[in-house]
Design a protein around this motif. Sequence first.
Motif, PDB file in Angstrom:
ATOM      1  N   THR A  94       0.869  -1.175   0.000  1.00 33.76           N
ATOM      2  CA  THR A  94       0.000   0.000   0.000  1.00 33.76           C
ATOM      3  C   THR A  94       0.907   1.226   0.000  1.00 33.76           C
ATOM      4  O   THR A  94       2.129   1.103   0.080  1.00 33.76           O
ATOM      5  N   LEU A  95       0.295   2.388  -0.061  1.00 31.77           N
ATOM      6  CA  LEU A  95       1.063   3.625   0.062  1.00 31.77           C
ATOM      7  C   LEU A  95       0.944   4.139   1.480  1.00 31.77           C
ATOM      8  O   LEU A  95      -0.135   4.091   2.078  1.00 31.77           O
ATOM      9  N   ASP A  96       2.039   4.634   2.014  1.00 27.46           N
ATOM     10  CA  ASP A  96       2.046   5.222   3.354  1.00 27.46           C
ATOM     11  C   ASP A  96       2.513   6.660   3.266  1.00 27.46           C
ATOM     12  O   ASP A  96       3.501   6.962   2.596  1.00 27.46           O
ATOM     13  N   HIS A  97       1.791   7.552   3.928  1.00 26.31           N
ATOM     14  CA  HIS A  97       2.223   8.942   4.057  1.00 26.31           C
ATOM     15  C   HIS A  97       3.201   9.001   5.228  1.00 26.31           C
ATOM     16  O   HIS A  97       2.821   8.683   6.355  1.00 26.31           O
ATOM     17  N   VAL A  98       4.453   9.363   4.967  1.00 24.39           N
ATOM     18  CA  VAL A  98       5.473   9.432   6.015  1.00 24.39           C
ATOM     19  C   VAL A  98       4.989  10.385   7.109  1.00 24.39           C
ATOM     20  O   VAL A  98       4.976  10.042   8.285  1.00 24.39           O
ATOM     21  N   ILE A  99       4.617  11.593   6.721  1.00 19.53           N
ATOM     22  CA  ILE A  99       3.940  12.509   7.641  1.00 19.53           C
ATOM     23  C   ILE A  99       2.451  12.299   7.370  1.00 19.53           C
ATOM     24  O   ILE A  99       1.973  12.604   6.277  1.00 19.53           O
ATOM     25  N   PRO A 100       1.726  11.733   8.303  1.00 20.41           N
ATOM     26  CA  PRO A 100       0.321  11.391   8.060  1.00 20.41           C
ATOM     27  C   PRO A 100      -0.506  12.592   7.606  1.00 20.41           C
ATOM     28  O   PRO A 100      -0.234  13.737   7.991  1.00 20.41           O
ATOM     29  N   LYS A 101      -1.508  12.325   6.788  1.00 25.10           N
ATOM     30  CA  LYS A 101      -2.392  13.385   6.310  1.00 25.10           C
ATOM     31  C   LYS A 101      -3.065  14.099   7.484  1.00 25.10           C
ATOM     32  O   LYS A 101      -3.291  15.304   7.439  1.00 25.10           O
ATOM     33  N   ARG A 103      -1.776  14.948  10.096  1.00 23.52           N
ATOM     34  CA  ARG A 103      -0.818  15.906  10.650  1.00 23.52           C
ATOM     35  C   ARG A 103      -0.344  16.902   9.601  1.00 23.52           C
ATOM     36  O   ARG A 103       0.701  17.519   9.759  1.00 23.52           O
ATOM     37  N   GLY A 104      -1.082  16.973   8.513  1.00 21.31           N
ATOM     38  CA  GLY A 104      -0.747  17.945   7.472  1.00 21.31           C
ATOM     39  C   GLY A 104       0.154  17.426   6.374  1.00 21.31           C
ATOM     40  O   GLY A 104       0.616  18.198   5.534  1.00 21.31           O
ATOM     41  N   GLY A 105       0.401  16.128   6.348  1.00 19.45           N
ATOM     42  CA  GLY A 105       1.240  15.539   5.303  1.00 19.45           C
ATOM     43  C   GLY A 105       0.551  15.604   3.951  1.00 19.45           C
ATOM     44  O   GLY A 105      -0.662  15.435   3.846  1.00 19.45           O
ATOM     45  N   LYS A 106       1.318  15.870   2.939  1.00 17.66           N
ATOM     46  CA  LYS A 106       0.789  16.001   1.581  1.00 17.66           C
ATOM     47  C   LYS A 106       1.000  14.709   0.791  1.00 17.66           C
ATOM     48  O   LYS A 106       1.828  13.880   1.140  1.00 17.66           O
ATOM     49  N   THR A 107       0.256  14.580  -0.291  1.00 18.90           N
ATOM     50  CA  THR A 107       0.417  13.444  -1.196  1.00 18.90           C
ATOM     51  C   THR A 107       1.420  13.855  -2.259  1.00 18.90           C
ATOM     52  O   THR A 107       1.058  14.332  -3.338  1.00 18.90           O
ATOM     53  N   THR A 108       2.708  13.698  -1.934  1.00 19.71           N
ATOM     54  CA  THR A 108       3.798  14.086  -2.817  1.00 19.71           C
ATOM     55  C   THR A 108       4.843  12.974  -2.853  1.00 19.71           C
ATOM     56  O   THR A 108       4.854  12.084  -1.992  1.00 19.71           O
ATOM     57  N   TRP A 109       5.739  13.050  -3.841  1.00 19.67           N
ATOM     58  CA  TRP A 109       6.828  12.085  -3.933  1.00 19.67           C
ATOM     59  C   TRP A 109       7.641  12.029  -2.647  1.00 19.67           C
ATOM     60  O   TRP A 109       8.099  10.964  -2.241  1.00 19.67           O
ATOM     61  N   ASN A 110       7.860  13.185  -2.028  1.00 18.55           N
ATOM     62  CA  ASN A 110       8.711  13.264  -0.837  1.00 18.55           C
ATOM     63  C   ASN A 110       8.026  12.810   0.435  1.00 18.55           C
ATOM     64  O   ASN A 110       8.664  12.759   1.489  1.00 18.55           O
ATOM     65  N   ASN A 111       6.730  12.481   0.352  1.00 21.74           N
ATOM     66  CA  ASN A 111       6.010  12.069   1.552  1.00 21.74           C
ATOM     67  C   ASN A 111       5.340  10.708   1.403  1.00 21.74           C
ATOM     68  O   ASN A 111       4.690  10.249   2.330  1.00 21.74           O
ATOM     69  N   LEU A 112       5.501  10.054   0.276  1.00 18.24           N
ATOM     70  CA  LEU A 112       4.892   8.740   0.075  1.00 18.24           C
ATOM     71  C   LEU A 112       5.953   7.656  -0.041  1.00 18.24           C
ATOM     72  O   LEU A 112       6.984   7.857  -0.678  1.00 18.24           O
ATOM     73  N   VAL A 113       5.672   6.519   0.573  1.00 18.41           N
ATOM     74  CA  VAL A 113       6.538   5.346   0.456  1.00 18.41           C
ATOM     75  C   VAL A 113       5.669   4.106   0.311  1.00 18.41           C
ATOM     76  O   VAL A 113       4.482   4.118   0.641  1.00 18.41           O
ATOM     77  N   SER A 114       6.275   3.031  -0.164  1.00 17.24           N
ATOM     78  CA  SER A 114       5.596   1.739  -0.237  1.00 17.24           C
ATOM     79  C   SER A 114       5.657   1.091   1.140  1.00 17.24           C
ATOM     80  O   SER A 114       6.711   1.080   1.775  1.00 17.24           O
ATOM     81  N   ALA A 115       4.530   0.547   1.569  1.00 16.92           N
ATOM     82  CA  ALA A 115       4.492  -0.145   2.859  1.00 16.92           C
ATOM     83  C   ALA A 115       3.511  -1.300   2.762  1.00 16.92           C
ATOM     84  O   ALA A 115       2.483  -1.198   2.086  1.00 16.92           O
ATOM     85  N   CYS A 116       3.826  -2.399   3.427  1.00 15.55           N
ATOM     86  CA  CYS A 116       2.885  -3.506   3.450  1.00 15.55           C
ATOM     87  C   CYS A 116       1.736  -3.112   4.391  1.00 15.55           C
ATOM     88  O   CYS A 116       1.865  -2.190   5.203  1.00 15.55           O
ATOM     89  N   LYS A 117       0.622  -3.795   4.260  1.00 22.50           N
ATOM     90  CA  LYS A 117      -0.543  -3.445   5.082  1.00 22.50           C
ATOM     91  C   LYS A 117      -0.243  -3.540   6.565  1.00 22.50           C
ATOM     92  O   LYS A 117      -0.688  -2.716   7.361  1.00 22.50           O
ATOM     93  N   SER A 118       0.551  -4.538   6.954  1.00 26.20           N
ATOM     94  CA  SER A 118       0.889  -4.723   8.364  1.00 26.20           C
ATOM     95  C   SER A 118       1.679  -3.535   8.921  1.00 26.20           C
ATOM     96  O   SER A 118       1.336  -2.985   9.972  1.00 26.20           O
ATOM     97  N   CYS A 119       2.726  -3.135   8.200  1.00 23.48           N
ATOM     98  CA  CYS A 119       3.543  -1.996   8.656  1.00 23.48           C
ATOM     99  C   CYS A 119       2.754  -0.693   8.598  1.00 23.48           C
ATOM    100  O   CYS A 119       2.897   0.160   9.481  1.00 23.48           O
ATOM    101  N   ASN A 120       1.928  -0.533   7.575  1.00 29.17           N
ATOM    102  CA  ASN A 120       1.126   0.680   7.452  1.00 29.17           C
ATOM    103  C   ASN A 120       0.167   0.795   8.637  1.00 29.17           C
ATOM    104  O   ASN A 120       0.000   1.868   9.217  1.00 29.17           O
ATOM    105  N   SER A 121      -0.440  -0.330   9.044  1.00 28.22           N
ATOM    106  CA  SER A 121      -1.344  -0.332  10.209  1.00 28.22           C
ATOM    107  C   SER A 121      -0.566  -0.054  11.494  1.00 28.22           C
ATOM    108  O   SER A 121      -1.026   0.685  12.360  1.00 28.22           O
ATOM    109  N   LYS A 122       0.610  -0.674  11.614  1.00 28.15           N
ATOM    110  CA  LYS A 122       1.439  -0.480  12.812  1.00 28.15           C
ATOM    111  C   LYS A 122       1.862   0.977  12.968  1.00 28.15           C
ATOM    112  O   LYS A 122       1.831   1.529  14.056  1.00 28.15           O
ATOM    113  N   LYS A 123       2.233   1.612  11.851  1.00 33.32           N
ATOM    114  CA  LYS A 123       2.669   3.005  11.894  1.00 33.32           C
ATOM    115  C   LYS A 123       1.487   3.931  12.180  1.00 33.32           C
ATOM    116  O   LYS A 123       1.602   4.886  12.957  1.00 33.32           O
ATOM    117  N   GLY A 124       0.358   3.646  11.562  1.00 35.57           N
ATOM    118  CA  GLY A 124      -0.845   4.437  11.807  1.00 35.57           C
ATOM    119  C   GLY A 124      -0.635   5.918  11.570  1.00 35.57           C
ATOM    120  O   GLY A 124      -0.033   6.331  10.586  1.00 35.57           O
TER     121      GLY A 124
END
Length: 167
Positions: A94-101, A103-124
Amino acid sequence: MTRKVLILNADYRAISICNAYKAFLLVYLGKAEVIRKVHDVFLHSVNRTFDMPSVIRLQHYVKIPYRGVILTRQNIFKRDGNRCVYCNSNEDLTLDHVIPKSRGGKTTWNNLVSACKSCNSKKGDYLPDEVDMPLPYQPYKPSFIVFLKHFSGVKDDSWQPYLEINR
């Protein structure tokens, strides 16, 4: 004919990738010339044999506007090697926003990374450092040439000199 061919502008700058069929047509019609060919691979017609192009150069310069890499889910996955940046898994990406939306994170190259569903849920809704999930690298927007070179999926060594020119 599904083999990929690097297209160079008249000034030897890489501008695109096409299939061998389109490249052959450009050469046959006199709109391009073969710069590099694939050794021991040929295209056959009823009564002729042609070299299989690997790199072609257009005969006339084509003005190309600035080309960036489009921000898409698949391009983020390619940039990240089709793996989760947190655990290196290649399952259920899935896609993960490094700085969550939230918290004001944008949907940009510099703020998106690939993450598995498990890690994406864990990071929240946390920052990676807040949940001890540091990023292995800072996300970035690849240039068009870097994207061609590293993420197109084509591993043709004959392209290397022409992609180095464009750094």
